[in-house]
Design a protein around this motif. Structure first.
Motif: not given
Length: 603
Positions: A113, A120, A42, A78, A116, A145, A38
């Motif tokens: 996930e 994101g 990132l 992503l 992440l 987070c 991961a």
């Protein structure tokens, strides 16, 4: 319709970069490995954004989503981060639908996930205009987070705080927006010369560079590492009735702060100070760590390395700042062969070691907790890049020694090294670096041009099965090659490089003649290169233009934009370059406010 999201100028028809995007291309290859981790993903996202390659990222992650069905939702999320960034490149009538499709992908990513995914989604939603009604969700994601921190080399509080500041501004809560902006160490959300830095690193002329927030990390019972107080770590091992300090920091001021943090845990005196090597950032604060009667221990080769440090005055001042640094350490005990320190319940092995950085490395193996303190043996620059030192052979020897000792955990002299250069990474790193060494040595002895060797962008096949080694390998690869060339290649190369050397002024004059004697030619070229992703080349063009046209406002602006982009590119992967570019720009980056401390102006 107003701008949808933070984005660079239109890039739908962007011309490809002139220079090889070597770090990025290697990252793209490594992220396609079936077991890529991961953190690597990132970092790749951050690099794509910093180099204006979002369309390339959009296509790359879309392809991976099809090729790896088990990770489809993650790769689509992503892809959506890239998709949102290029919204302004999409035809006006399709733009809202484009962003809404990205939102759906981000929502899917959170389910697949959470860490992440929420990071994101939160960062993207924070920058969306109010019409999408996503600012509240951004706040929820980013607060989550903060409550579930992930162990990253540089932390991500700055990026999260900046996102919260943007989201609260969209919600009309200026007070909370200002509070989080202060926590992020930023003066504005809109300064075009501020790099978009996610990590918690900070730098300025007075304080020097820090990797992150100040914190005392408990590694085991009675074992603590002081991170963020200084450029380097200081470590402490509490024994029965006394403390052993490992390294002493860069300045007396920062070392004193680290010792004060220790004193909140124990009042036992510091009886031993063990120095892992004789570099500035590990010995400069010794006077603040030494207590009456303390014994200083170092390698038998420490005095010669310290003399080298004293003789060298580096070209960059922002590494260490303006604190009180003294390089006059006089060890009481020099170690030439393995010894032990066993009083007070300790079981420490003191081991002269191979190192990629200096010849005086001293490893400390805390056998009671199975921790190995390795100093800077694995520093990715293979010696300070502006000093004639470092050893690729020593680097390989350090890997071999660590694998032979095989401790539970490695503690390095800087936080990112501890996070990345782990025991899990060592077997894969041994294989990959060994292959790189043999390949590069052959090229150096054949006088093959160094730039051509670097442009091979060599990724050993062994990395496909060693995901933990991929990012450490990529971080050290180019500097390892350069240091090996400095050892084994001559100063003339097969294409004629090195036969003639020209000054910057001479190159500037030649380019000025080519451009017709106008600052506009330099400025246009520099701006075009920066947009294409060639920020380093853009900086070179702008600076040579300024040699010929020193009063050009257009060239000064081009230089500033190139330096901003270079700081973004290297903020997560190359702190040495980040420091140098920050100093050239004359623009610091304030520290992130610690989570439990009040933000400036908020008691």
């Amino acid at each position: 319709m107003t701008k949808l999201i933070h984005s660079s100028p239109r890039r739908a028809a962007q011309r490809p970069p002139v220079t090889q995007q070597r770090p990025l291309s290697a990252l793209l290859t490594a992220t396609a490995y079936p077991n890529s981790d991961a953190l690597l993903l990132l970092v790749t996202v951050q690099q794509l954004m910093a180099t204006h390659r979002e369309w390339e990222g959009y296509q790359h992650f879309g392809r991976l989503a099809e090729e790896q069905p088990s990770r489809r939702a993650l790769f689509r999320a992503l892809q959506a981060m890239m998709q949102a960034r290029v919204a302004n490149d999409v035809p006006l009538l399709k733009r809202v639908a484009w962003v809404e499709d990205a939102i759906r992908k981000l929502d899917e990513g959170v389910a697949a996930e959470p860490m992440l995914g929420r990071l994101g989604r939160g960062l993207v939603f924070a920058d969306l205009p109010a019409r999408f009604h996503k600012a509240s969700q951004a706040v929820e994601d980013l607060e989550w987070c903060l409550e579930h921190p992930v162990d990253l080399p540089l932390g991500l509080d700055r990026g999260i705080y900046r996102g919260l500041a943007a989201a609260y501004r969209t919600l009309g809560d200026q007070r909370r927006s200002k509070e989080f902006l202060d926590r992020a160490g930023l003066a504005s959300l809109d300064d075009p010369l501020d790099p978009r830095v996610l990590g918690d690193l900070s730098v300025d002329a007075a304080s020097g560079f820090r990797f992150g927030e100040k914190r005392l990390v408990r590694e085991a019972e009675g074992v603590y590492v002081a991170e963020g107080y200084d450029f380097a770590n200081l470590a402490f091992i509490a024994a029965d009735g006394f403390v052993v300090a490992i390294d002493a920091g860069t300045t007396e001021e920062s070392a004193r702060d680290a010792v004060a943090a220790l004193r909140r845990i124990t009042r036992a005196p510091i009886k031993y100070v063990i120095l892992t090597h004789g570099h500035w950032d590990h010995v400069g604060g010794l006077n603040a760590v030494l207590e009456p009667g303390a014994t200083v221990i170092a390698s038998a080769r420490f005095p010669e390395e310290l003399e080298r440090s004293n003789d060298y005055h580096g070209p960059f001042r922002w590494f260490f700042g303006t604190g009180t640094m003294r390089l006059d350490a006089k060890p009481d005990r020099l170690i030439a062969s393995p010894e032990t320190l066993s009083e007070g319940g300790l079981d420490l092995a003191l081991l002269p070691a191979k190192s990629g950085e200096t010849p005086d490395a001293l490893f400390i193996h805390d056998r009671k907790h199975d921790l190995l303190f390795v100093g800077d043996a694995f520093m990715p620059y293979v010696g300070a890049p502006f000093v004639a030192e470092g050893s690729p052979e020593g680097y390989l020897g350090a890997i071999a020694m660590v694998l032979e000792l095989h401790p539970r955990r490695l503690i390095h002299g800087h936080p990112p090294l501890t996070a990345l250069f782990t025991m899990e990474a060592m077997p894969g790193l041994r294989d990959a670096m060994g292959a790189l060494y043999q390949r590069t040595l052959t090229a150096a002895r054949a006088a093959r041009p160094l730039a051509d060797v670097l442009h091979d962008d060599f990724l050993p096949d062994s990395l496909r099965e060693a995901p933990a080694a991929a990012q450490p390998y990529l971080i050290v690869r180019d500097t390892f090659v350069q240091r090996l060339y400095a050892e084994h290649a001559g100063y003339w190369q097969s294409n004629g490089e090195g036969i003639d050397a020209f000054t910057r002024a001479e190159w500037a004059a030649a380019l000025d003649a080519l451009g017709g004697g106008s600052d506009g030619a330099f400025a246009r070229t520099a701006s075009e290169l920066e947009v294409r992703g060639d920020a380093a080349l853009a900086l070179q063009v702008a600076e040579r233009g300024l040699v010929r046209h020193p009063s050009s406002a257009a060239l000064r602006e081009s230089r500033e934009r190139a330096l901003r982009t270079l700081r973004e590119i290297h903020s997560q992967t190359n702190p040495f370059r980040f420091i140098a570019y920050s100093e050239w720009a004359g623009r610091g980056l304030a520290p992130v406010v610690e989570r439990d401390a009040p933000a400036p102006g908020h008691a």
